[in-house]
Write an enzyme that holds these catalytic residues in place. Sequence first.
Site, PDB file in Angstrom:
ATOM      1  N   ASP A  11       0.824  -1.204   0.000  1.00  0.00           N
ATOM      2  CA  ASP A  11       0.000   0.000   0.000  1.00  0.00           C
ATOM      3  C   ASP A  11       0.866   1.265   0.000  1.00  0.00           C
ATOM      4  O   ASP A  11       1.972   1.269   0.539  1.00  0.00           O
ATOM      5  CB  ASP A  11      -0.906   0.004   1.233  1.00  0.00           C
ATOM      6  N   GLY A  14       0.433   5.322  -4.611  1.00  0.00           N
ATOM      7  CA  GLY A  14      -0.122   6.580  -5.082  1.00  0.00           C
ATOM      8  C   GLY A  14       0.250   7.740  -4.188  1.00  0.00           C
ATOM      9  O   GLY A  14       0.606   8.837  -4.665  1.00  0.00           O
ATOM     10  N   HIS A  28       3.423   3.383  -8.736  1.00  0.00           N
ATOM     11  CA  HIS A  28       3.246   1.963  -9.054  1.00  0.00           C
ATOM     12  C   HIS A  28       4.512   1.387  -9.684  1.00  0.00           C
ATOM     13  O   HIS A  28       4.890   0.248  -9.405  1.00  0.00           O
ATOM     14  CB  HIS A  28       2.058   1.780 -10.000  1.00  0.00           C
ATOM     15  N   LEU A 122      12.825 -19.183  -2.944  1.00  0.00           N
ATOM     16  CA  LEU A 122      11.631 -18.533  -2.424  1.00  0.00           C
ATOM     17  C   LEU A 122      10.401 -18.889  -3.247  1.00  0.00           C
ATOM     18  O   LEU A 122      10.451 -18.943  -4.476  1.00  0.00           O
ATOM     19  CB  LEU A 122      11.818 -17.013  -2.441  1.00  0.00           C
ATOM     20  N   LEU A 186      -7.685  -5.206   6.396  1.00  0.00           N
ATOM     21  CA  LEU A 186      -7.275  -6.319   5.534  1.00  0.00           C
ATOM     22  C   LEU A 186      -7.617  -6.106   4.068  1.00  0.00           C
ATOM     23  O   LEU A 186      -7.023  -6.740   3.197  1.00  0.00           O
ATOM     24  CB  LEU A 186      -7.923  -7.621   6.018  1.00  0.00           C
ATOM     25  N   SER A 187      -8.597  -5.257   3.796  1.00  0.00           N
ATOM     26  CA  SER A 187      -8.960  -4.952   2.407  1.00  0.00           C
ATOM     27  C   SER A 187      -9.222  -6.204   1.565  1.00  0.00           C
ATOM     28  O   SER A 187      -8.730  -6.334   0.448  1.00  0.00           O
ATOM     29  CB  SER A 187      -7.879  -4.081   1.748  1.00  0.00           C
TER      30      SER A 187
END
Length: 231
Positions: A11, A14, A28, A122, A186-187
């Site tokens: 997050d 922007g 972004h 990973l 948590l969106s």
Amino acid sequence: MVPKHIAIILDGNGRWAKKRGLPRTAGHTQGAKNIETISRAAYKMGVKYLTIYVFSTENWTRPQSEVDAIMKLLNNYLSDCLKNAKKNNMQVRIIGDKTRLSEDMQEKIAKLEEVSKQYDGLNLNVAINYGSRDEIVRATKKIATKVKDGEIDPNDITIDMISDNLDTKEIPDPDLLIRTSGEERLSNYLLWQLAYSEFYFTDVPWPDFSKKDLEEAIEEYGRRNRRYGNV
């Protein structure tokens, strides 16, 4: 103690750009560059699985120009990720509803997942067009179809069965969730999988999130008293 699986909500792209007088797309772009940096750092610290939230099912409601720019960026990222997967020995998996993505992106995803499954470093899971409620609905439909076809009895439905029909099948649940840029929600991200995860929130926007910030999150995780199975 290093968590085996870390999930991150990337997050603040922007807001990072706005603070610098740049277009949101610049944020972004910078955020996409940071994925490889943090992926390498996480693996060197002993993390085995990293799941990142890059585009949600709700993000389609953003201005069309921004959505188009993000899709172009993600398309390019998938191409770069094929090279990065080999360089960093990463197995890459895309979670989310791929059917709404362009045919070109779907082809790149299929190639990326096929080629990278040979790597044993990973495990990087990238959530694109992902929403946890949508994921649970899709899983429920799969199970309902099996019930309808007589393959299973409703009484046979278990927690494990539901987990096995989610996008994250065969991926262990996250031990730690990190959300950058100051928001504490948590969106619609991994709602099922985060049932017993530790949460860590930081004001640092994702493009500025560094190895040091990751280390601090892991150190905080290590200080917590984990009580598995307890409410």
